[in-house]
Design a protein around this motif. Structure first.
Motif, PDB file in Angstrom:
ATOM      1  N   GLY A   9       0.777  -1.230   0.000  1.00 41.19           N
ATOM      2  CA  GLY A   9       0.000   0.000   0.000  1.00 41.19           C
ATOM      3  C   GLY A   9       0.808   1.279   0.000  1.00 41.19           C
ATOM      4  N   GLY A  10       2.126   1.190   0.159  1.00 42.62           N
ATOM      5  CA  GLY A  10       2.964   2.378   0.277  1.00 42.62           C
ATOM      6  C   GLY A  10       3.902   2.535  -0.899  1.00 42.62           C
ATOM      7  N   ARG A  11       4.583   3.678  -0.930  1.00 44.86           N
ATOM      8  CA  ARG A  11       5.517   3.957  -2.018  1.00 44.86           C
ATOM      9  C   ARG A  11       6.807   3.164  -1.810  1.00 44.86           C
ATOM     10  NH1 ARG A  11       5.641   7.951  -5.873  1.00 44.86           N
ATOM     11  NH2 ARG A  11       7.682   8.306  -6.820  1.00 44.86           N
ATOM     12  N   THR A  12       7.338   2.646  -2.898  1.00 47.33           N
ATOM     13  CA  THR A  12       8.556   1.833  -2.845  1.00 47.33           C
ATOM     14  C   THR A  12       9.788   2.729  -2.681  1.00 47.33           C
ATOM     15  OG1 THR A  12       7.478   0.364  -4.423  1.00 47.33           O
ATOM     16  CG2 THR A  12       9.805   0.012  -4.038  1.00 47.33           C
ATOM     17  N   PRO A  13      10.733   2.350  -1.807  1.00 46.14           N
ATOM     18  CA  PRO A  13      11.964   3.149  -1.668  1.00 46.14           C
ATOM     19  C   PRO A  13      12.892   2.935  -2.863  1.00 46.14           C
ATOM     20  CG  PRO A  13      12.109   1.162  -0.333  1.00 46.14           C
ATOM     21  CD  PRO A  13      10.714   1.192  -0.891  1.00 46.14           C
ATOM     22  N   TRP A  14      13.728   3.924  -3.127  1.00 45.18           N
ATOM     23  CA  TRP A  14      14.710   3.803  -4.208  1.00 45.18           C
ATOM     24  C   TRP A  14      15.925   3.032  -3.714  1.00 45.18           C
ATOM     25  CZ3 TRP A  14      14.272   9.727  -5.230  1.00 45.18           C
ATOM     26  CH2 TRP A  14      13.126   9.973  -6.006  1.00 45.18           C
ATOM     27  N   LEU A  15      16.213   1.913  -4.337  1.00 43.81           N
ATOM     28  CA  LEU A  15      17.401   1.132  -3.996  1.00 43.81           C
ATOM     29  C   LEU A  15      18.527   1.376  -4.992  1.00 43.81           C
ATOM     30  CD1 LEU A  15      15.877  -2.308  -2.930  1.00 43.81           C
ATOM     31  CD2 LEU A  15      16.276  -0.257  -1.557  1.00 43.81           C
ATOM     32  N   VAL A  16      18.177   1.756  -6.215  1.00 42.34           N
ATOM     33  CA  VAL A  16      19.163   2.110  -7.241  1.00 42.34           C
ATOM     34  C   VAL A  16      18.955   3.593  -7.561  1.00 42.34           C
ATOM     35  CG1 VAL A  16      19.981   1.702  -9.586  1.00 42.34           C
ATOM     36  CG2 VAL A  16      19.179  -0.223  -8.195  1.00 42.34           C
ATOM     37  N   THR A  17      19.968   4.391  -7.287  1.00 48.90           N
ATOM     38  CA  THR A  17      19.842   5.836  -7.457  1.00 48.90           C
ATOM     39  C   THR A  17      20.398   6.288  -8.804  1.00 48.90           C
ATOM     40  OG1 THR A  17      21.960   6.185  -6.351  1.00 48.90           O
ATOM     41  CG2 THR A  17      19.983   6.207  -4.964  1.00 48.90           C
ATOM     42  N   THR A  18      20.084   7.526  -9.150  1.00 47.65           N
ATOM     43  CA  THR A  18      20.507   8.085 -10.434  1.00 47.65           C
ATOM     44  C   THR A  18      22.020   8.038 -10.610  1.00 47.65           C
ATOM     45  OG1 THR A  18      18.588   9.553 -10.450  1.00 47.65           O
ATOM     46  CG2 THR A  18      20.426  10.146 -11.894  1.00 47.65           C
TER      47      THR A  18
ATOM     48  N   THR B 294      -8.771   5.761   4.234  1.00 47.31           N
ATOM     49  CA  THR B 294      -8.918   4.707   5.230  1.00 47.31           C
ATOM     50  C   THR B 294      -7.790   3.684   5.182  1.00 47.31           C
ATOM     51  OG1 THR B 294     -10.372   3.513   3.694  1.00 47.31           O
ATOM     52  CG2 THR B 294     -11.429   4.955   5.321  1.00 47.31           C
ATOM     53  N   TYR B 295      -6.691   4.070   4.555  1.00 49.99           N
ATOM     54  CA  TYR B 295      -5.497   3.203   4.552  1.00 49.99           C
ATOM     55  C   TYR B 295      -4.313   4.043   4.996  1.00 49.99           C
ATOM     56  CZ  TYR B 295      -2.486  -0.698   3.349  1.00 49.99           C
ATOM     57  OH  TYR B 295      -1.610  -1.749   3.430  1.00 49.99           O
ATOM     58  N   PRO B 296      -3.629   3.642   6.079  1.00 57.43           N
ATOM     59  CA  PRO B 296      -2.631   4.519   6.702  1.00 57.43           C
ATOM     60  C   PRO B 296      -1.471   4.915   5.802  1.00 57.43           C
ATOM     61  CG  PRO B 296      -2.620   2.316   7.706  1.00 57.43           C
ATOM     62  CD  PRO B 296      -3.839   2.404   6.861  1.00 57.43           C
ATOM     63  N   ALA B 297      -0.974   3.991   4.962  1.00 59.99           N
ATOM     64  CA  ALA B 297       0.178   4.315   4.116  1.00 59.99           C
ATOM     65  C   ALA B 297      -0.161   5.401   3.097  1.00 59.99           C
ATOM     66  CB  ALA B 297       0.689   3.063   3.409  1.00 59.99           C
ATOM     67  N   ILE B 298      -1.405   5.430   2.639  1.00 62.02           N
ATOM     68  CA  ILE B 298      -1.822   6.459   1.679  1.00 62.02           C
ATOM     69  C   ILE B 298      -1.888   7.816   2.376  1.00 62.02           C
ATOM     70  CG2 ILE B 298      -3.590   7.171   0.049  1.00 62.02           C
ATOM     71  CD1 ILE B 298      -2.120   4.527  -0.617  1.00 62.02           C
ATOM     72  N   ALA B 299      -2.472   7.838   3.561  1.00 60.53           N
ATOM     73  CA  ALA B 299      -2.560   9.087   4.318  1.00 60.53           C
ATOM     74  C   ALA B 299      -1.165   9.630   4.611  1.00 60.53           C
ATOM     75  CB  ALA B 299      -3.332   8.853   5.615  1.00 60.53           C
ATOM     76  N   GLN B 300      -0.256   8.752   4.989  1.00 62.41           N
ATOM     77  CA  GLN B 300       1.106   9.170   5.304  1.00 62.41           C
ATOM     78  C   GLN B 300       1.827   9.697   4.067  1.00 62.41           C
ATOM     79  OE1 GLN B 300       3.467   6.097   7.106  1.00 62.41           O
ATOM     80  NE2 GLN B 300       5.285   7.364   7.283  1.00 62.41           N
ATOM     81  N   GLU B 301       1.662   9.037   2.941  1.00 60.80           N
ATOM     82  CA  GLU B 301       2.352   9.441   1.711  1.00 60.80           C
ATOM     83  C   GLU B 301       1.958  10.846   1.278  1.00 60.80           C
ATOM     84  OE1 GLU B 301       4.765   9.555  -1.524  1.00 60.80           O
ATOM     85  OE2 GLU B 301       4.765   7.994   0.015  1.00 60.80           O
TER      86      GLU B 301
END
Length: 373
Positions: free
Chosen positions: A244-253, A351-358
């Motif tokens: 439900g949340g945004r994926t972190p960047w593991l490979v950067t520019t 009503t989904y916490p990860a969306i509210a946080q994002e």
């Protein structure tokens, strides 16, 4: 009471899946519900209007006819052209991936629709049963697609996945050992590639190590190991999931110039923002782009390339939840904890916490949001 259920045709680029099969429709009509199927909705999966009609559906000519229902079942999130169909008394059951799509969040909130996302329906044991089937498909496809784009004629390094006697096989780095990563590893190892899987879960790495017994390497996912694996890779598969949340960047520019020229990235996580900083959603019509000599494949609806397999795999898992929503309406969310996790918006509330946080929005507990509805 009988429920009016709509099955519209998908509008996303080359989205050939459909939300329900005739078998699903027959199960609903036998329970007394009425199903409106937009003409041609199943054609991309080789399911005809006649098959739906024989299952008890009413075939309607226009998208707005199918959307004018109490429960709308889809595969992919509404596109901007469909936002006008959303309304307060509707339940929408589909993949949403809201963490990377603020305009859609705002459209859902302003319309007041009750949106239940496949990808956040979660059982008591922590499993995501409606994400799993498409993750299996996407994982297996990721290796297959990567092998294609490694061909020089497709812009890649000209490396054969399994190599040949006397010539090394392709080096494949898989970021994430969940369902996508495990399925990608299965196909890559089966092709004879040199495979490295990275994850933060020792249990997942141990599982893969036990299963493959030396056919692939497992490494803990930290900055040092990620860099080493990515720089050595011909193919990098992004398979990270934050439910439900945004994926972190593991490979950067700044890592791209150090990667092998002509190497390929397949970022399966792109519909949640992607785990590669340079990822941006692409389509089946225009699937790739190149940055610093690295080919990026970031199609956000990969499984639609094999729609018949994907439609049947998905509908098998969604069927029980569609029946519950049809029989019980929003009360199904109260009764089934898995659907409570699945509900992302209801009548203007997140009503989904990860969306509210994002998006720095107020979170409202699903049961509180439902109130006496």
């Amino acid at each position: 009471m009988p429920m009016l259920i709509g099955l519209p045709k998908e509008t996303k680029d080359h989205e050939n899946r459909v939300g329900m099969t005739p078998s699903n429709v027959k199960g609903l009509t036998r329970r007394g519900h009425r199903v409106l199927v937009q003409s041609g909705a199943g054609e991309g999966s080789f399911l005809s209007d006649d098959e739906y009609r024989l299952a008890g559906a009413t075939i309607v000519p226009r998208a707005e006819d199918a959307w004018a229902a109490q429960l709308v079942v889809k595969v992919k999130e509404p596109t901007p052209a469909e936002y006008g169909y959303l309304h307060r008394d509707m339940m929408l059951f589909t993949y949403l991936h809201l963490a990377s799509d603020r305009p859609l969040v705002e459209a859902l909130l302003s319309s007041g629709v009750t949106a239940v996302a496949y990808e956040t329906v979660q059982t008591a044991d922590g499993k995501l049963p409606l994400l799993a089937p498409m993750s299996e498909v996407a994982g297996r496809m990721a290796t297959q697609i990567g092998a294609t784009y490694l061909q020089k004629t497709q812009g890649g390094r000209g490396v054969l996945m399994g190599g040949v006697p006397g010539v090394a096989a392709a080096n494949v780095a898989i970021l994430g050992a969940g369902i996508v990563g495990t399925n990608a590893a299965r196909v890559a190892a089966g092709c004879g590639a040199q495979v490295t899987v990275l994850d933060v879960s020792h249990d997942r790495l141990k599982y893969l190590d036990d299963i493959y017994r030396g056919q692939l390497q497992t490494r803990f996912s930290d900055e040092y190991n990620i860099e080493e694996a990515v720089y050595d890779a011909d193919l990098v598969i992004g398979a990270v999931l934050i439910p439900g949340g945004r994926t972190p960047w593991l490979v950067t520019t700044d890592m791209l110039p150090k990667m092998r020229r002509g190497s390929v990235i397949v970022d399966v996580a792109v519909d949640q923002g992607g785990c590669i900083e340079t990822s941006r959603p692409t389509t089946h019509s225009n699937p790739t782009y190149e940055i610093d000599g690295v080919v990026h494949y970031c199609v956000a609806n990969m499984p639609s390339a094999v729609p018949r397999t994907s439609t049947f795999a998905l509908s098998i898992q969604t069927a029980i939840y569609v029946v519950q929503l049809a029989d019980e309406g929003v009360n199904a969310v109260r009764k089934n904890p898995a659907l409570k996790f699945g509900m992302n918006t209801h009548r203007g509330a997140v009503t989904y916490p990860a969306i509210a946080q994002e998006f720095d929005m107020q979170y409202v507990d699903p049961l509180q949001a439902l109130g006496n509805a």
